[in-house]
Write a protein that holds these residues in place. Structure first.
Motif, PDB file in Angstrom:
ATOM      1  N   TRP A 191     -24.624  80.057  80.190  1.00 31.67           N
ATOM      2  CA  TRP A 191     -24.615  81.503  80.337  1.00 31.67           C
ATOM      3  C   TRP A 191     -23.651  81.956  81.423  1.00 31.67           C
ATOM      4  CZ3 TRP A 191     -26.139  85.942  78.143  1.00 31.67           C
ATOM      5  CH2 TRP A 191     -26.206  87.086  78.933  1.00 31.67           C
ATOM      6  N   ARG A 192     -23.687  81.250  82.580  1.00 31.63           N
ATOM      7  CA  ARG A 192     -22.841  81.640  83.705  1.00 31.63           C
ATOM      8  C   ARG A 192     -21.360  81.502  83.346  1.00 31.63           C
ATOM      9  NH1 ARG A 192     -23.858  82.597  88.888  1.00 31.63           N
ATOM     10  NH2 ARG A 192     -26.005  81.855  88.662  1.00 31.63           N
ATOM     11  N   GLU A 195     -21.166  85.412  80.275  1.00 29.90           N
ATOM     12  CA  GLU A 195     -22.107  86.514  80.073  1.00 29.90           C
ATOM     13  C   GLU A 195     -21.580  87.566  79.099  1.00 29.90           C
ATOM     14  OE1 GLU A 195     -20.967  85.451  82.946  1.00 29.90           O
ATOM     15  OE2 GLU A 195     -22.556  85.176  84.435  1.00 29.90           O
ATOM     16  N   TYR A 198     -21.547  86.356  75.416  1.00 31.93           N
ATOM     17  CA  TYR A 198     -22.859  86.283  74.775  1.00 31.93           C
ATOM     18  C   TYR A 198     -23.447  87.673  74.545  1.00 31.93           C
ATOM     19  CZ  TYR A 198     -23.207  81.202  75.106  1.00 31.93           C
ATOM     20  OH  TYR A 198     -23.012  79.847  74.940  1.00 31.93           O
TER      21      TYR A 198
END
Length: 235
Positions: A191-192, A195, A198
């Motif tokens: 995710w990092r 962001e 996504y």
């Protein structure tokens, strides 16, 4: 055998070019769904020509130039022709009725700015992991999906001519603007650092599922807005 392998990416690029020519033909006929279908098919070929060149280690200056030519046909001329045909179908206010046979040609400015954007992209070394300005495939998908999904509504609105002409001007500016836009390229799947990608993907799924083809045009708009938002936060 090596000579054949070397031509595989260029062959795929030529398939993109042919798709653009077919899309343009259907656009002149007013068959917008098929025009959009061949633009999307061209985008698929465009994705795989670069991938095959990297996998086969056969990238070449000729391939780069051919790719830009094919992209301008598929993502510049074809959507411009769709807009050209649409502008013939829209209602004109009385004070502009005398320009009915002239104004539609404004649409081909899209093809010119697409060519400028592609030439700029070829020379700009900043665009390896992200984009500066709206990518031509995104612009083509915006126009194609807008016309297929909302063209019938546009032909019923008295002010649609002004809206379409304003959008032509805006999208042409976006093609060459110094505007950082994210690319859907993943170096890792966490995710990092991903962001914005996504958030975009997860928000576009219901958009397209609920709104259909029109949802693609909204998704492209959302892509620009989201890029601007995340870019402002990073500064």
């Amino acid at each position: 055998m090596q000579a054949i392998i070397r031509q595989i990416p260029n062959t795929i690029t030529c398939c993109n070019l042919v798709c653009g020519c077919i899309a343009t033909s259907y656009a002149f006929e007013g068959n917008f769904p098929l025009a959009l279908t061949f633009i999307i098919l061209g985008a698929i070929f465009d994705f795989f020509d670069g991938m095959s060149a990297r996998l086969l280690h056969v990238s070449s200056p000729i391939g780069k130039e051919l790719d830009s030519l094919a992209d301008d046909v598929t993502f510049g001329v074809a959507p411009a022709t769709m807009v050209f045909t649409l502008l013939h179908q829209l209602p004109y206010p009385s004070w502009l009725d005398g320009l009915r046979d002239i104004l539609p040609y404004v649409a081909f400015v899209i093809a010119a700015f697409s060519a400028l954007r592609l030439a700029k992209f070829n020379l700009d070394e900043r665009q390896t992991t992200s984009f500066i300005g709206l990518p031509t495939p995104a612009n083509a998908l915006f126009w194609g999906s807008l016309i297929v999904g909302g063209g019938s509504r546009l032909t019923q609105l008295s002010y649609s001519l002004v809206v379409v002409l304003a959008l032509v001007a805006l999208t042409c500016w976006l093609l060459v603007a110094e505007l950082p836009l994210f690319a859907l390229k993943f170096k890792q799947w966490g995710w990092r650092g991903n962001e914005v990608k996504y958030v975009f993907i997860l928000s576009c799924i219901p958009l397209v599922a609920i709104l259909g083809v029109s949802g693609i045009a909204i998704a492209i708009t959302w892509y620009v807005v989201l890029s601007m938002y995340f870019n402002s936060r990073s500064h």
